[in-house]
Design an enzyme around this catalytic site. Structure first.
Site, PDB file in Angstrom:
ATOM      1  N   GLU A  29      -5.441 -10.769 -14.013  1.00  0.00           N
ATOM      2  CA  GLU A  29      -5.595 -10.331 -15.401  1.00  0.00           C
ATOM      3  C   GLU A  29      -4.232 -10.240 -16.098  1.00  0.00           C
ATOM      4  O   GLU A  29      -3.299  -9.632 -15.559  1.00  0.00           O
ATOM      5  CB  GLU A  29      -6.302  -8.971 -15.433  1.00  0.00           C
ATOM      6  N   GLU A  59     -13.037  -7.688 -10.937  1.00  0.00           N
ATOM      7  CA  GLU A  59     -12.256  -7.670  -9.699  1.00  0.00           C
ATOM      8  C   GLU A  59     -13.017  -8.215  -8.495  1.00  0.00           C
ATOM      9  O   GLU A  59     -12.445  -8.926  -7.667  1.00  0.00           O
ATOM     10  CB  GLU A  59     -11.755  -6.244  -9.401  1.00  0.00           C
ATOM     11  N   PHE A  82      -3.147  -3.311 -11.169  1.00  0.00           N
ATOM     12  CA  PHE A  82      -2.738  -1.989 -10.695  1.00  0.00           C
ATOM     13  C   PHE A  82      -3.437  -1.777  -9.352  1.00  0.00           C
ATOM     14  O   PHE A  82      -4.596  -2.135  -9.193  1.00  0.00           O
ATOM     15  CB  PHE A  82      -3.147  -0.874 -11.659  1.00  0.00           C
ATOM     16  N   ALA A  83      -2.738  -1.163  -8.414  1.00  0.00           N
ATOM     17  CA  ALA A  83      -3.324  -0.968  -7.082  1.00  0.00           C
ATOM     18  C   ALA A  83      -4.637  -0.207  -7.154  1.00  0.00           C
ATOM     19  O   ALA A  83      -5.535  -0.420  -6.336  1.00  0.00           O
ATOM     20  CB  ALA A  83      -2.337  -0.231  -6.179  1.00  0.00           C
ATOM     21  N   ASP A  84      -4.749   0.668  -8.141  1.00  0.00           N
ATOM     22  CA  ASP A  84      -5.973   1.466  -8.295  1.00  0.00           C
ATOM     23  C   ASP A  84      -7.211   0.572  -8.430  1.00  0.00           C
ATOM     24  O   ASP A  84      -8.314   0.963  -8.050  1.00  0.00           O
ATOM     25  CB  ASP A  84      -5.857   2.353  -9.537  1.00  0.00           C
ATOM     26  N   PHE A  85      -7.026  -0.641  -8.990  1.00  0.00           N
ATOM     27  CA  PHE A  85      -8.164  -1.530  -9.237  1.00  0.00           C
ATOM     28  C   PHE A  85      -8.610  -2.277  -7.978  1.00  0.00           C
ATOM     29  O   PHE A  85      -9.631  -2.974  -8.002  1.00  0.00           O
ATOM     30  CB  PHE A  85      -7.831  -2.544 -10.329  1.00  0.00           C
ATOM     31  N   HIS A 128      -4.077   5.143 -12.690  1.00  0.00           N
ATOM     32  CA  HIS A 128      -2.992   4.152 -12.734  1.00  0.00           C
ATOM     33  C   HIS A 128      -1.756   4.619 -11.988  1.00  0.00           C
ATOM     34  O   HIS A 128      -0.655   4.134 -12.264  1.00  0.00           O
ATOM     35  CB  HIS A 128      -2.611   3.843 -14.184  1.00  0.00           C
TER      36      HIS A 128
END
Length: 325
Positions: A29, A59, A82-85, A128
Site C-alpha cells: 500500500e 492485507e 505498519f507492523a500492526d497490519f 500504529h
C-alpha cells in the site's frame, strides 16, 4: 566512509538485488505513488518502477498472493505498511507462508520478504505503535530480522533477498532517519550472528532495534560512573546468536535484556531462560528485563513516555543488577 540513512540503506539493498535478480519485485500500500510510507522505495521508482506496485487495502489478499507468486518462481517483497497490519493477514502468513516449504517436503520454496516499519512513533497510538517481533519468533517457519543501524540494515536485507525461506524484516520508525557508515562495496551479514556494539566488563546488555541505541547511550552515561557495559545487538531473533550471549555472560557475570516489545512474555524471556539453562553457574545476580509496560500504547505523549522503555530504564536496570551482586 560515506554515511547514509537507515531508509536509504534499505532502498539501496533492494535496488542492488533487483539489478542482480529479475525475479525480485515489491508490492503493497502506498509504495509506488508515494515511495513508501517512510520513503524507502524512492531510490528504485525510476529504473524499476514497473516492479514497485501499489495494491488495494486488503492485507489477507496481499499476503496470500505472495504465496502464489513465490511458488511460481517470483521473489516478492511485501510491504506491510505498519507492523500492526500484519494481524489482518495472519492466516496467510502463519498457515501458508510459514508452513508450505515444510509441508511440501521442500518442493515448494517461498522466498518471500515481509518488510516494513514497526515500533513506537510519536502519538501514533495503539494501532500504529506496536513491536510484535516476539509473535514471529514464537511460531516456527520464518526468519526474524530486526536491525538497529544502516550498515546492518543493508547487509541483512541483501541476505534476506537471497534466502529461499520466508523472512520478516522489522524496521523501527524512529531509525529511518538515523545515519551511519555504509560501504559502497558489496557485503552481506549472515543471519544468527550478533554484533557486539560496545565491549565492557561489568554487565552485558542484550538488545535489538531502537533499544540498542538507548542501551549505548546508557552505557556511555554509566562509563562516567566507572561502570563498564557490554552491549550486544542480536540483529536477528530467528535464528539468534546464543553463543555470543553466553560467552559475554561468562565474562561479565551479569545480564540485562532490553527490548521495546512488551515485557510480559517478550523475546527477552526466551533469552533469559537460555542464559539460566546454559550459564547459570556464571551469574552473580538475577537477570533484569526491560520492556514496554503491559498496556496498549497510549496516544497521550506523557502516557506514551511512561509506557515505552528508554535509556533511563536501561540505566536503572543495570544499577539494580549491580546492587544485587
Amino acid at each position: 566512509m560515506r554515511e547514509i540513512t537507515f531508509s536509504e540503506a534499505i532502498c539501496e539493498a533492494i535496488r542492488e538485488e533487483m539489478e542482480k535478480n529479475p525475479a525480485i519485485f515489491t508490492y503493497g500500500e502506498d509504495i509506488a505513488k508515494q515511495g513508501g510510507i517512510f520513503g524507502t522505495y524512492k531510490c528504485i521508482l525510476g529504473k524499476f518502477k514497473e516492479k514497485v506496485i501499489d495494491t488495494p487495502i486488503s492485507e489477507e489478499v496481499i499476503y496470500g498472493s505472495a504465496v502464489g507468486a513465490a511458488l511460481a518462481g517470483g521473489r516478492p517483497i511485501v510491504e506491510f505498511h505498519f507492523a500492526d497490519f500484519l494481524f489482518t493477514g495472519m492466516c496467510s502468513i502463519v498457515n501458508q507462508i510459514m508452513k508450505i516449504r515444510y509441508m511440501s517436503g521442500g518442493q515448494g520454496k517461498l522466498p518471500i520478504i515481509l518488510r516494513g516499519p514497526d515500533g513506537v512513533a510519536r502519538s501514533a497510538a495503539a494501532h500504529h505503535s506496536q513491536s510484535i517481533e516476539t509473535v514471529f519468533m514464537h511460531i516456527p517457519g520464518i526468519k526474524v530480522v530486526i536491525p538497529s543501524t544502516p550498515y546492518d540494515a543493508k547487509g541483512l536485507m541483501k541476505t534476506a533477498l537471497r534466502s529461499d525461506d520466508p523472512v520478516i524484516f522489522f524496521e523501527h520508525k524512529r531509525l529511518y532517519k538515523t545515519k551511519g557508515p555504509v560501504p559502497e562495496e558489496e557485503y552481506l551479514i549472515p543471519f544468527g550472528e550478533a554484533d557486539i556494539k560496545r565491549e565492557g566488563d561489568d554487565v552485558t546488555v542484550i538488545a535489538t532495534s531502537r533499544m540498542v541505541l538507548e542501551s549505548l547511550e546508557a552505557a556511555k552515561e554509566l562509563e562516567e560512573e566507572g561502570i563498564s557495559v557490554e552491549v550486544i545487538d542480536l540483529r536477528t531473533l530467528v535464528p539468534w546468536d546464543k553463543e555470543t550471549v553466553v560467552k559475554s555472560i561468562k565474562k561479565t557475570h551479569k545480564a540485562v535484556i532490553a527490548h521495546e516489545t512488551w515485557k510480559r512474555a517478550g523475546w527477552g524471556a526466551e533469552v533469559a531462560s537460555t542464559i539460566y539453562e546454559e550459564a547459570f553457574e556464571y551469574l552473580d545476580a538475577p537477570i533484569k528485563r526491560v520492556g514496554a509496560k503491559n498496556v496498549p500504547h497510549p496516544f497521550s505523549p506523557p502516557l506514551e513516555e511512561a509506557v515505552v522503555p528508554d535509556k533511563r530504564d536501561v540505566v536503572n536496570a543495570i544499577k539494580e543488577v549491580l546492587e544485587n551482586v
